[in-house]
Write an enzyme that holds these catalytic residues in place. Structure first.
Site, short mmCIF file in Angstrom:
data_model
loop_
_atom_site.label_atom_id
_atom_site.label_comp_id
_atom_site.label_asym_id
_atom_site.label_seq_id
_atom_site.Cartn_x
_atom_site.Cartn_y
_atom_site.Cartn_z
N CYS A 117 0.80 -1.22 0.00
CA CYS A 117 0.00 0.00 0.00
C CYS A 117 0.84 1.28 0.00
CB CYS A 117 -1.00 -0.05 1.16
SG CYS A 117 -2.37 1.09 0.89
N HIS A 163 -3.25 -5.43 2.40
CA HIS A 163 -2.90 -5.69 3.80
C HIS A 163 -3.55 -7.03 4.14
CE1 HIS A 163 -1.72 -1.46 4.49
NE2 HIS A 163 -2.75 -1.14 3.75
N1 GLN Z 1 -1.91 6.82 2.47
C1 GLN Z 1 -2.09 5.97 1.33
C2 GLN Z 1 -3.48 6.06 0.75
O1 GLN Z 1 -4.41 6.37 1.46
C3 GLN Z 1 -1.71 4.54 1.68
C4 GLN Z 1 -2.67 3.91 2.66
C5 GLN Z 1 -2.24 2.57 3.17
O2 GLN Z 1 -1.06 2.26 3.25
N2 GLN Z 1 -3.21 1.78 3.61
O3 GLN Z 1 -3.67 5.80 -0.43
#
Ligand code: GLN
Length: 239
Positions: A93, A188
């Protein structure tokens, strides 16, 4: 012999149990008599990436990504060289987004490591869902996504096609990127505990990069497979 893992910014890039990915790699190595060592990297030290067999970057909020930005960019040359030489890297992510050209937020743009030719722009809504993918290489993969960014992967090979959920941008049906020995994904979960095939692929790549025999003793994955199957049954088979 010890396989060495560099966990980058565990204090900032570690959402939704991402650290479980490292625990999984360690455990699956340990169960096969392979020793591991994990170094937490906070970015103030000089890192010799050639010492490592796996580099892991987890997810983070936009704020946390902004906080690691400068430290990460400072190691851009070294980390790119590591990947181009076949170094194994897994990114989830926020970490995945940072491997690309940039992550464009409403008010500013976070420059990326430019390891992947991908671009990310924040969208109007968050893409939050359980996810099921079909991957040519790995079969079915399950996970969980929660991101505001939309990622476009150009000519890169995706990790898989979205069967359930949103994936890279909610539009083109792709999820993640596979590039050299890099696995980058929005998933995740933590990802690896529920997808032992991915974990073992990573361990195999780590051993191969070291020039070590990479035939892995099969493990009893009943619990892992049940967790995997639960997601597929619930969201795809609707059982
Ligand atoms: N901040 C990033 C987004 O919202 C990554 C989020 C995350 O790692 N879950 O796209």
């Amino acid at each position: 012999m010890k396989l060495k893992i560099a966990h980058l910014y565990p204090d900032l890039l570690n959402l939704y149990g991402d650290i479980g990915n490292i625990t999984t790699i360690r455990k699956r190595c340990e169960w096969r008599g392979i020793q591991t060592q994990v170094d937490s990297i906070y970015g103030n030290e000089k890192i010799n990436f050639t010492d490592y067999d796996l580099v892991f970057l987890g997810g983070g909020s936009d704020r946390e990504q902004l906080l690691v930005r400068d430290k990460l960019i400072a190691m851009k040359k070294e980390i790119s060289a590591y990947v181009e030489d076949g170094g194994v890297l897994a990114a989830v992510c926020g970490g995945y987004q940072l491997l690309g050209s940039y992550y464009k937020l409403e008010k500013e743009t976070i420059p990326g490591l430019e390891i992947l030719n991908i671009q990310t722009e924040v969208g109007e809504t968050r893409l939050i869902s359980n996810v099921v993918l079909e991957s040519e290489k790995f079969g079915t993969i399950v996970g969980f996504e929660n991101h505001g960014g939309r990622t476009y992967i150009n000519d890169h090979t995706p990790l898989g096609k979205v069967i359930y959920g949103n994936g890279n941008n909610g539009k083109d049906g792709f999820e993640g990127v596979l590039y050299k020995n890099v696995i980058a994904t929005y998933l995740h979960g933590a990802l690896l505990p529920k997808n032992p095939v991915l974990s073992d692929y990573i361990i195999k790549m780590m051993l191969e990069q070291r020039g070590l025999p990479s035939d892995l003793k099969p493990l009893d994955d009943t619990i892992e497979e049940n967790a995997h199957k639960y997601v597929v049954d619930r969201f795809v088979n609707k059982n």
